[in-house]
Design an enzyme around this catalytic site. Structure first.
Site, PDB file in Angstrom:
ATOM      1  N   LYS A  53     100.533  61.577 139.320  1.00 52.57           N
ATOM      2  CA  LYS A  53     101.887  61.393 138.772  1.00 52.57           C
ATOM      3  C   LYS A  53     101.839  61.349 137.248  1.00 52.57           C
ATOM      4  CE  LYS A  53     103.161  58.964 142.993  1.00 52.57           C
ATOM      5  NZ  LYS A  53     103.251  57.663 143.661  1.00 52.57           N
ATOM      6  N   GLN A  97     102.879  51.483 142.885  1.00 57.23           N
ATOM      7  CA  GLN A  97     102.137  52.246 143.880  1.00 57.23           C
ATOM      8  C   GLN A  97     101.855  51.375 145.109  1.00 57.23           C
ATOM      9  OE1 GLN A  97     101.375  55.601 143.645  1.00 57.23           O
ATOM     10  NE2 GLN A  97     100.739  55.377 145.775  1.00 57.23           N
ATOM     11  N   ASP A 120     111.712  55.604 142.394  1.00 55.26           N
ATOM     12  CA  ASP A 120     111.221  55.850 143.760  1.00 55.26           C
ATOM     13  C   ASP A 120     112.340  55.619 144.783  1.00 55.26           C
ATOM     14  OD1 ASP A 120     108.630  56.833 143.919  1.00 55.26           O
ATOM     15  OD2 ASP A 120     107.676  54.859 143.863  1.00 55.26           O
TER      16      ASP A 120
END
Ligand code: NDP
Length: 283
Positions: A53, A97, A120
């Site tokens: 990412k 994460q 997200d």
């Protein structure tokens, strides 16, 4: 009939090319979109995902920060870090994460990300709004799946869609997006009786179970579009999806490979969400 391959890596390159103009416009206005990734502990797969990412940010002209916290970090320390990022004007998007170490409460951490920086889309504010079709951000994997279907020109409206997997980050939001676009959707999971009988009805089959070889040839309708979300590390070290790619591709209409299908699209959609967050920060 042999399926056409939905090349997620190539389609993602097109996404980045289109984002270029938006990033340039922001930079002309003195804004560099910024993504902060928070990684707790040393999980090797998580490290790979975060690195990927960050690299994508660099290639797309975004600012990126990786915040590494050690595996024993406390809930308070992690919450403090999120609070600091919520208040950092250089950071337009924040991701944590997953999975977090077991002693940490992932649910409350995800809720502490400011909704306008929750790129997200895992916070309840965004997930709840998705139910009503008005989220600020949609999770990257479901968005990427829809972009793949659109790229292939697959008709979603009126289609029979089956989603295998009911997770909060993939299965459920994908089902919601498909419903919103007019598909008739069935969601399967580990308690589904006779999975193959259900999946064989699908015009669009999305598989996100994390079980290699779960979907075999006879379980797919000829000509169906098969989106394989699964990422499984096999004993020989190779990556595989949840679908028996070699067999299923002989009868499907479209199919995504693993790797190189949904994965690159997930990252591209995260970057796109971060650019959107930066654009909104100017208003
Ligand atoms: P979860 O483990 O959270 O969910 C898996 C789902 O699959 C559950 O709903 C589970 O059912 C269901 N399931 C498990 N076994 C079966 C079975 N035998 N038959 C039917 N359903 C089954 O996983 P995620 O949703 O987070 O991820 C799914 C896969 O996608 C993983 O391989 C993951 O690595 C991958 N992934 C890939 C991404 C990408 O970008 N390509 C992004 C995110 C994930 P139940 O709820 O009943 O337990």
């Amino acid at each position: 009939m042999t399926a056409r391959i939905l090349d997620g890596a190539a389609i993602a390159r097109g996404v980045y090319a289109r984002l270029g103009a938006r990033v340039a416009e922001l930079q002309d206005a003195g804004v560099r979109p910024g993504l902060a990734a928070v990684l707790v502990g040393n999980d090797p797969a998580s490290k790979v995902y975060v690195r990927r990412k960050a690299r994508a940010c660099g290639e797309a002209g975004l600012h990126s920060e990786v915040h590494l916290l050690d595996a024993g970090c406390t809930q308070e320390a992690l919450a403090d870090r999120i609070a600091a990022l919520n208040n950092n004007p250089r950071v337009h998007g924040i991701i944590v994460q997953l999975p977090l170490p077991r002693h940490l409460d992932a649910v409350s951490i995800l809720q502490s990300i400011a909704p306008e920086k929750d790129v997200d889309g895992f916070g309840w504010r965004n997930l709840g709004a998705l139910v009503d079709n008005h989220p600020l951000f949609v999770p990257g994997t479901p968005l990427g799946i829809m972009a793949l279907l659109d790229h292939a020109g697959v008709a979603v409206e009126g289609a029979t869609a089956v989603v295998v997997g009911r997770s909060t980050i993939v299965g459920k939001p994908t089902a919601l997006l498909l419903i919103a676009r007019g598909a008739t959707v069935t969601v399967c999971h580990s308690r589904t009786r006779d999975l193959g009988q259900v999946t064989a009805q699908a015009d669009i089959l999305v598989v996100a179970a994390g079980k290699p070889g779960l979907i075999r040839d006879g379980m797919v309708r000829p000509g169906a579009t098969v989106i394989d979300v699964g990422i499984n590390r096999l004993a020989d070290g190779k990556l595989a999806g949840d679908v028996d790619f070699a067999r299923v591709k002989e009868n499907a209409g479209w199919i995504t490979p693993v790797p190189g299908g949904v994965g690159p699209m997930t990252v591209a959609m995260l970057i796109a969400n971060t650019v959107t967050a930066a654009e909104r920060s100017r208003r």
